[in-house]
Motif scaffolding. Structure first.
Motif, PDB file in Angstrom:
ATOM      1  N   ASP A 101       0.816  -1.202   0.000  1.00 23.26           N
ATOM      2  CA  ASP A 101       0.000   0.000   0.000  1.00 23.26           C
ATOM      3  C   ASP A 101       0.861   1.269   0.000  1.00 23.26           C
ATOM      4  N   ILE A 102       1.924   1.272   0.826  1.00 23.23           N
ATOM      5  CA  ILE A 102       2.791   2.449   0.898  1.00 23.23           C
ATOM      6  C   ILE A 102       3.543   2.644  -0.417  1.00 23.23           C
ATOM      7  N   SER A 103       4.030   1.569  -0.999  1.00 24.48           N
ATOM      8  CA  SER A 103       4.739   1.676  -2.279  1.00 24.48           C
ATOM      9  C   SER A 103       3.836   2.249  -3.358  1.00 24.48           C
ATOM     10  N   ALA A 104       2.604   1.748  -3.419  1.00 27.69           N
ATOM     11  CA  ALA A 104       1.666   2.247  -4.416  1.00 27.69           C
ATOM     12  C   ALA A 104       1.333   3.714  -4.161  1.00 27.69           C
ATOM     13  N   GLY A 105       1.119   4.053  -2.880  1.00 27.66           N
ATOM     14  CA  GLY A 105       0.789   5.424  -2.529  1.00 27.66           C
ATOM     15  C   GLY A 105       1.901   6.405  -2.849  1.00 27.66           C
ATOM     16  N   SER A 106       3.134   5.985  -2.588  1.00 28.46           N
ATOM     17  CA  SER A 106       4.264   6.882  -2.852  1.00 28.46           C
ATOM     18  C   SER A 106       4.423   7.151  -4.340  1.00 28.46           C
ATOM     19  N   LYS A 107       4.073   6.170  -5.178  1.00 27.78           N
ATOM     20  CA  LYS A 107       4.225   6.329  -6.632  1.00 27.78           C
ATOM     21  C   LYS A 107       3.211   7.305  -7.209  1.00 27.78           C
ATOM     22  N   VAL A 108       2.047   7.439  -6.552  1.00 24.40           N
ATOM     23  CA  VAL A 108       1.015   8.349  -7.082  1.00 24.40           C
ATOM     24  C   VAL A 108       0.950   9.650  -6.293  1.00 24.40           C
ATOM     25  N   GLY A 109       1.941   9.891  -5.416  1.00 26.30           N
ATOM     26  CA  GLY A 109       2.021  11.159  -4.713  1.00 26.30           C
ATOM     27  C   GLY A 109       1.175  11.276  -3.460  1.00 26.30           C
ATOM     28  N   ALA A 110       0.658  10.147  -2.934  1.00 23.52           N
ATOM     29  CA  ALA A 110      -0.190  10.215  -1.750  1.00 23.52           C
ATOM     30  C   ALA A 110       0.559  10.745  -0.530  1.00 23.52           C
ATOM     31  N   LEU A 111       1.879  10.558  -0.499  1.00 25.41           N
ATOM     32  CA  LEU A 111       2.675  11.062   0.612  1.00 25.41           C
ATOM     33  C   LEU A 111       3.239  12.453   0.319  1.00 25.41           C
ATOM     34  N   GLY A 112       3.001  12.986  -0.856  1.00 30.73           N
ATOM     35  CA  GLY A 112       3.671  14.208  -1.270  1.00 30.73           C
ATOM     36  C   GLY A 112       5.088  13.879  -1.687  1.00 30.73           C
ATOM     37  N   ASP A 113       5.993  14.819  -1.504  1.00 33.58           N
ATOM     38  CA  ASP A 113       7.402  14.549  -1.788  1.00 33.58           C
ATOM     39  C   ASP A 113       7.985  13.677  -0.686  1.00 33.58           C
ATOM     40  N   LEU A 114       8.658  12.594  -1.057  1.00 29.21           N
ATOM     41  CA  LEU A 114       9.320  11.761  -0.057  1.00 29.21           C
ATOM     42  C   LEU A 114      10.463  12.532   0.586  1.00 29.21           C
ATOM     43  N   MET A 115      10.597  12.394   1.909  1.00 24.69           N
ATOM     44  CA  MET A 115      11.604  13.144   2.673  1.00 24.69           C
ATOM     45  C   MET A 115      12.666  12.244   3.296  1.00 24.69           C
ATOM     46  N   GLY A 116      12.444  10.927   3.278  1.00 25.40           N
ATOM     47  CA  GLY A 116      13.396  10.013   3.880  1.00 25.40           C
ATOM     48  C   GLY A 116      12.698   9.009   4.772  1.00 25.40           C
ATOM     49  N   ILE A 117      13.488   8.175   5.430  1.00 27.34           N
ATOM     50  CA  ILE A 117      12.968   7.092   6.269  1.00 27.34           C
ATOM     51  C   ILE A 117      13.772   7.034   7.564  1.00 27.34           C
ATOM     52  N   ASP A 118      13.073   6.848   8.693  1.00 31.19           N
ATOM     53  CA  ASP A 118      13.705   6.640   9.991  1.00 31.19           C
ATOM     54  C   ASP A 118      13.426   5.211  10.456  1.00 31.19           C
ATOM     55  N   ILE A 119      14.469   4.534  10.925  1.00 32.24           N
ATOM     56  CA  ILE A 119      14.359   3.166  11.431  1.00 32.24           C
ATOM     57  C   ILE A 119      14.816   3.166  12.886  1.00 32.24           C
ATOM     58  N   ILE A 120      13.942   2.712  13.779  1.00 27.88           N
ATOM     59  CA  ILE A 120      14.276   2.649  15.206  1.00 27.88           C
ATOM     60  C   ILE A 120      13.937   1.259  15.726  1.00 27.88           C
ATOM     61  N   VAL A 121      14.925   0.595  16.327  1.00 26.45           N
ATOM     62  CA  VAL A 121      14.678  -0.679  17.008  1.00 26.45           C
ATOM     63  C   VAL A 121      15.348  -0.639  18.373  1.00 26.45           C
ATOM     64  N   THR A 122      14.607  -1.008  19.420  1.00 30.25           N
ATOM     65  CA  THR A 122      15.167  -1.093  20.766  1.00 30.25           C
ATOM     66  C   THR A 122      14.622  -2.337  21.446  1.00 30.25           C
ATOM     67  N   TYR A 123      15.481  -2.994  22.222  1.00 34.21           N
ATOM     68  CA  TYR A 123      15.114  -4.229  22.913  1.00 34.21           C
ATOM     69  C   TYR A 123      15.683  -4.215  24.322  1.00 34.21           C
ATOM     70  N   PRO A 124      14.953  -4.774  25.292  1.00 32.29           N
ATOM     71  CA  PRO A 124      15.542  -4.909  26.619  1.00 32.29           C
ATOM     72  C   PRO A 124      16.660  -5.951  26.649  1.00 32.29           C
ATOM     73  N   HIS A 125      16.531  -6.977  25.826  1.00 31.46           N
ATOM     74  CA  HIS A 125      17.529  -8.063  25.761  1.00 31.46           C
ATOM     75  C   HIS A 125      17.650  -8.540  24.315  1.00 31.46           C
ATOM     76  N   TRP A 126      18.842  -9.001  23.988  1.00 30.35           N
ATOM     77  CA  TRP A 126      19.051  -9.686  22.704  1.00 30.35           C
ATOM     78  C   TRP A 126      19.916 -10.903  22.939  1.00 30.35           C
ATOM     79  N   PRO A 127      19.473 -12.076  22.392  1.00 31.03           N
ATOM     80  CA  PRO A 127      18.246 -12.308  21.650  1.00 31.03           C
ATOM     81  C   PRO A 127      17.004 -12.088  22.527  1.00 31.03           C
ATOM     82  N   ARG A 128      15.866 -11.890  21.862  1.00 33.36           N
ATOM     83  CA  ARG A 128      14.617 -11.737  22.580  1.00 33.36           C
ATOM     84  C   ARG A 128      14.224 -13.057  23.226  1.00 33.36           C
ATOM     85  N   ALA A 129      13.317 -12.985  24.201  1.00 31.62           N
ATOM     86  CA  ALA A 129      12.980 -14.163  25.010  1.00 31.62           C
ATOM     87  C   ALA A 129      12.590 -15.359  24.146  1.00 31.62           C
TER      88      ALA A 129
END
Length: 323
Positions: A131-159
């Motif tokens: 859905d996001i890929s299709a939306g971005s191609k037809v301008g539903a998001l406006g001009d793309l500005m970039g992507i933020d990726i955040i991952v946080t865990y109390p422990h690794w590996p997870r339980a």
């Protein structure tokens, strides 16, 4: 069409999860299973009593159409090439590998073999990315500005990953390979090829354990940034979040499937969100594997896409910087 006879090699968490979903899918039959751990084989056969436990990995390949490789990264290349040499289709877990040179050889040889191949980046056929890929191609998001990726865990590996002990070691494991790779795949699907600008991984001072913190900046060909922040430690819930930023609206995917949208205020559920659970995501992957096996267009991650992600991931883990 006859059901796709499948061998599953590697019966840990992901192998058994895929086994369960193949058993539910009308177009797959799990014919043979194998893992070097006999307890894992017994556990898997309780789920699939009609499946044959093979004597070794090579024996598992003899009577099937498709080989699904859910083993740790190191042995995947040998199994994949053995399968492709016999004309079997190959479905690999991610990451494609941990040695870039070896993975380049793997991609070259699988391509030459001409068998159907794909890598299980689970968001590939999911509703949110589609859905996001299709939306971005037809301008539903406006001009793309970039992507933020955040991952946080109390422990690794997870339980729930504790039985997969290799995940805690630097040579094959870690959150960057296991989780952030999914989100870099998603980022390249939306923004196109990325280049690593800088990365700062942090490892425990002793031993060969995997990273505890990571930060990185990547850019696409137009200079749009992808920013990564990952950390382990502290009393907190797991957080796995990708925000695709647009000048008109932004989309955020949390926990792989929770799709939300913002036009400047709080993120609210998107129209595609309610039913996109893990079960529907894995079914979508298998539906698209059926398309691939029949030579039809599909959304699965290609081995070339997986190699591109692996190059970025290994660069991040080595603290690589653009020259």
């Amino acid at each position: 069409m006859l059901a796709i006879k499948t061998a599953i090699i590697g019966l840990g968490i992901m192998g058994q999860r895929m086994l369960e979903h193949m058993l539910l899918h009308p177009e797959f039959v799990v014919d043979t299973i194998w893992d070097p751990n006999s307890a894992a084989c017994r556990s898997a056969q309780k789920l699939a009593p009609d499946a044959l436990i093979a004597s070794n990995a090579e024996a598992a390949l003899s009577n099937v159409d498709l080989v699904y490789l859910a083993c740790p990264p190191a042995p995947r290349k040998a199994y994949a090439l053995t399968a492709s040499a016999q004309g079997k289709a190959v479905f690999l877990e991610k990451p494609l590998g941990v040695d870039v040179a070896e993975s380049r050889v793997l991609v070259r040889e699988l391509t030459a073999a001409g068998v159907p191949t794909a890598v299980n980046f689970t968001q590939a056929a999911g509703r949110a990315l589609t859905d996001i890929s299709a939306g971005s191609k037809v301008g539903a998001l406006g001009d793309l500005m970039g992507i933020d990726i955040i991952v946080t865990y109390p422990h690794w590996p997870r339980a729930w990953q504790q039985t997969a002990d290799w995940l805690r070691f630097r040579n094959e494991g870690g959150m960057t390979r296991e989780v952030i790779s999914h989100f870099l795949f998603l980022s390249e699907r939306i923004l196109g090829p990325l280049e690593l600008v800088w990365a700062e991984p942090e490892y425990p001072p002793k031993g060969n354990l995997c990273e505890t913190h990571v930060a990185a900046r990547l850019v696409n060909g137009a200079g749009l940034p992808v920013m990564i922040m990952g950390s382990v430690g502290g009393a907190q819930p797991d957080r796995q979040e990708v925000t695709i930023k647009g000048s008109k609206t932004s989309r955020r995917i949390s926990e792989f499937t929770i799709d939300t949208v913002s036009s400047g205020g709080q993120f609210e559920p998107s129209s595609s969100n309610p039913t996109d659970t893990r079960a529907t995501v894995l079914k979508a992957q298998l539906d698209d594997m059926v398309l691939l096996m029949n030579g039809k267009p599909n959304r699965l991650a290609t081995i070339q896409e997986a190699l591109s992600v692996q190059i970025l991931i290994e660069g991040i883990l080595s603290g690589q910087r653009a020259s």
